[in-house]
Design a protein around this motif. Structure first.
Motif, mmCIF file in Angstrom:
data_model
loop_
_atom_site.group_PDB
_atom_site.id
_atom_site.type_symbol
_atom_site.label_atom_id
_atom_site.label_comp_id
_atom_site.label_asym_id
_atom_site.label_seq_id
_atom_site.Cartn_x
_atom_site.Cartn_y
_atom_site.Cartn_z
ATOM 1 N N ASN A 209 -36.497 50.231 -15.757
ATOM 2 C CA ASN A 209 -35.657 50.068 -14.567
ATOM 3 C C ASN A 209 -34.173 50.086 -14.913
ATOM 4 N N ARG A 210 -33.828 50.529 -16.119
ATOM 5 C CA ARG A 210 -32.427 50.527 -16.516
ATOM 6 C C ARG A 210 -31.664 51.650 -15.811
ATOM 7 N N ASP A 211 -30.510 51.325 -15.292
ATOM 8 C CA ASP A 211 -29.629 52.311 -14.681
ATOM 9 C C ASP A 211 -28.767 52.924 -15.783
ATOM 10 N N THR A 212 -29.181 54.075 -16.276
ATOM 11 C CA THR A 212 -28.451 54.706 -17.381
ATOM 12 C C THR A 212 -27.315 55.589 -16.907
ATOM 13 N N GLU A 213 -27.161 55.779 -15.579
ATOM 14 C CA GLU A 213 -26.133 56.663 -15.035
ATOM 15 C C GLU A 213 -26.252 58.070 -15.639
ATOM 16 N N CYS A 214 -27.495 58.466 -15.954
ATOM 17 C CA CYS A 214 -27.781 59.803 -16.511
ATOM 18 C C CYS A 214 -27.010 60.061 -17.794
ATOM 19 N N MET A 215 -26.830 59.032 -18.599
ATOM 20 C CA MET A 215 -26.105 59.133 -19.862
ATOM 21 C C MET A 215 -27.057 59.434 -21.013
ATOM 22 N N ASP A 216 -26.548 60.097 -22.019
ATOM 23 C CA ASP A 216 -27.143 60.044 -23.349
ATOM 24 C C ASP A 216 -26.566 58.795 -24.005
ATOM 25 N N VAL A 217 -27.270 57.678 -23.852
ATOM 26 C CA VAL A 217 -26.743 56.395 -24.310
ATOM 27 C C VAL A 217 -26.773 56.348 -25.834
ATOM 28 N N PRO A 218 -25.669 56.028 -26.492
ATOM 29 C CA PRO A 218 -25.677 55.919 -27.951
ATOM 30 C C PRO A 218 -26.746 54.938 -28.431
ATOM 31 N N GLY A 219 -27.661 55.435 -29.255
ATOM 32 C CA GLY A 219 -28.737 54.598 -29.749
ATOM 33 C C GLY A 219 -29.771 54.240 -28.699
ATOM 34 N N GLY A 220 -29.723 54.921 -27.521
ATOM 35 C CA GLY A 220 -30.629 54.600 -26.423
ATOM 36 C C GLY A 220 -31.216 55.847 -25.799
ATOM 37 N N PRO A 221 -31.707 55.751 -24.569
ATOM 38 C CA PRO A 221 -32.355 56.889 -23.916
ATOM 39 C C PRO A 221 -31.412 58.066 -23.694
ATOM 40 N N GLN A 222 -31.894 59.244 -23.971
ATOM 41 C CA GLN A 222 -31.096 60.473 -23.862
ATOM 42 C C GLN A 222 -31.406 61.150 -22.514
ATOM 43 N N VAL A 223 -30.897 60.543 -21.446
ATOM 44 C CA VAL A 223 -31.250 60.970 -20.094
ATOM 45 C C VAL A 223 -30.576 62.292 -19.732
ATOM 46 N N GLU A 224 -29.334 62.460 -20.088
ATOM 47 C CA GLU A 224 -28.642 63.719 -19.784
ATOM 48 C C GLU A 224 -29.348 64.894 -20.460
#
Length: 374
Positions: free
Chosen positions: A201-216
């Protein structure tokens, strides 16, 4: 089990609330007096009425806004630990169809007259992420004269924490697209309807989060690859667009501006222009001020070389994003193209977005390129 967001559960809860209220009114005279039984009866009736009404109102609000998409989402039982994915060079993303249903229109429910909605599961290899989605195939996809044709694609993104189902049932994207296709305002287009949230349920804002989910990476690389491998969808970026509301609108613009080789057209309905940081997002930028700046869309338009994409921004004089929209208008430069829809009045809600969807799809019809015939 009844769907958490379905109308049957909302109707049952509303009927129960009315029944409990009626029972309270009928029984209330029996709870007169000052003994402990009378006090217990009055308190119990009062609490039962309040709880029943609150449950009914909560289910209706959740069904409308899509805060929780399922019982497991509500109860927090879908938080399975992540799975390590070993990637192979040049491996392709995968897609599996898990269900389908016919569209219904004035022409009936046959797929070659109204289209078909498929539920799919997409697994990305570049990002290591997976997600469910709905794919709307227009009627032309099944008609003999189009059997050798590919189609343009529009990715449709909900807001946070919205659900993909509401894009179909409440916002009626497939029905609106079908109407626009029939009126020759939109070329026959495949819609891919999704949530922007891929990591719990994390709101990643469609980011490739450093060390996290690569949503973009999932949305700009894995998803187009998987779709083109499984459907007759054009592979040129000009054949692809993305449209979204709220968080989905921010993501749509960001994909086009940051990855124009993925999407050349983007529509934002009530979207904002820089990623918020709060308890739902966590630390998206790992303290990197430059990375945060790179995801500020007004900053990009002012400071980065312009890219050949077309953007449509929808707002109203009442919207919180009105001033930001004006900043975007003042910042863009050729070859970027920018258009706006400004309603006289409208809030950050589904009613406003459903008013903006028909003109937005017509605008897409002028910017989405139909792939060349084979």
């Amino acid at each position: 089990m009844l769907s958490l967001t379905g109308f049957p559960l909302q109707i049952i809860a509303s009927v129960i609330a009315v029944g409990v209220f009626a029972a309270t009114m009928w029984l209330w005279p029996r709870f007169g007096g000052g003994g402990w039984k009378a006090w217990t009866g009055r308190i119990g009736a009062f609490l039962a009425t309040q709880i029943a009404v609150l449950v009914a109102m909560g289910l209706i609000a959740n069904g409308y806004f899509g805060f929780y998409s399922s019982w497991s989402d509500l109860l927090g039982t879908n938080g399975k630990p992540g799975t390590v994915v070993d990637h192979q060079p040049n491996a392709a993303a995968s897609l599996a169809v898990t269900g389908e249903k016919n569209m219904y229109s004035a022409q009936g429910s046959a797929r070659d007259r109204s289209g078909l909605i498929q539920e799919v599961s997409v697994r990305g290899t570049a990002s290591g992420l997976s997600s469910d989605a709905f794919v709307y195939l227009p009627p032309q996809y099944f008609q003999p004269e189009y059997e050798r044709r590919s189609f343009p694609m529009a990715l449709v993104l909900a807001g946070y924490p919205g659900s993909a189902e509401k894009l179909i049932t409440l916002m009626q994207y497939p029905a609106s697209a079908l109407a626009a296709i029939e009126q020759n305002k939109l070329p026959p287009t495949v819609l891919v309807l999704m949530r922007p949230t891929l990591s719990g349920n994390r709101d990643t804002e469609c980011m490739d989060v450093p060390g996290g989910p690569q949503v973009e990476t999932f949305f700009t690389s894995d998803l187009p690859t998987a779709l083109a491998a499984n459907y007759r969808i054009g592979t040129d970026p000009a054949n692809r667009a993305v449209i979204g509301n709220s968080t989905g609108g921010y993501c749509a613009l960001k994909f086009a501006l940051r990855k124009p080789d993925a999407y050349r057209s983007a529509v934002s309905l009530s979207g904002y222009y820089t990623a918020p940081i709060d308890e739902t997002t966590g630390d998206l930028f790992a303290g990197d001020a430059r990375l945060k700046q790179e995801n500020d869309l007004v900053w990009r338009l002012k400071n980065k070389p312009a890219v050949p994409v077309a953007l449509l921004l929808a707002t109203s004089y009442d919207e919180n994003n009105y001033e930001g929209t004006q900043a975007m208008v003042n910042a863009f430069k050729a070859p970027t193209k920018l258009s706006t829809i400004t309603l006289d009045t409208g809030g950050h809600n589904f009613h406003t977005w459903t008013r903006e969807i028909p003109p937005a799809l017509e605008w897409l019809g002028k910017h989405l390129t139909m792939p060349q015939a084979a």
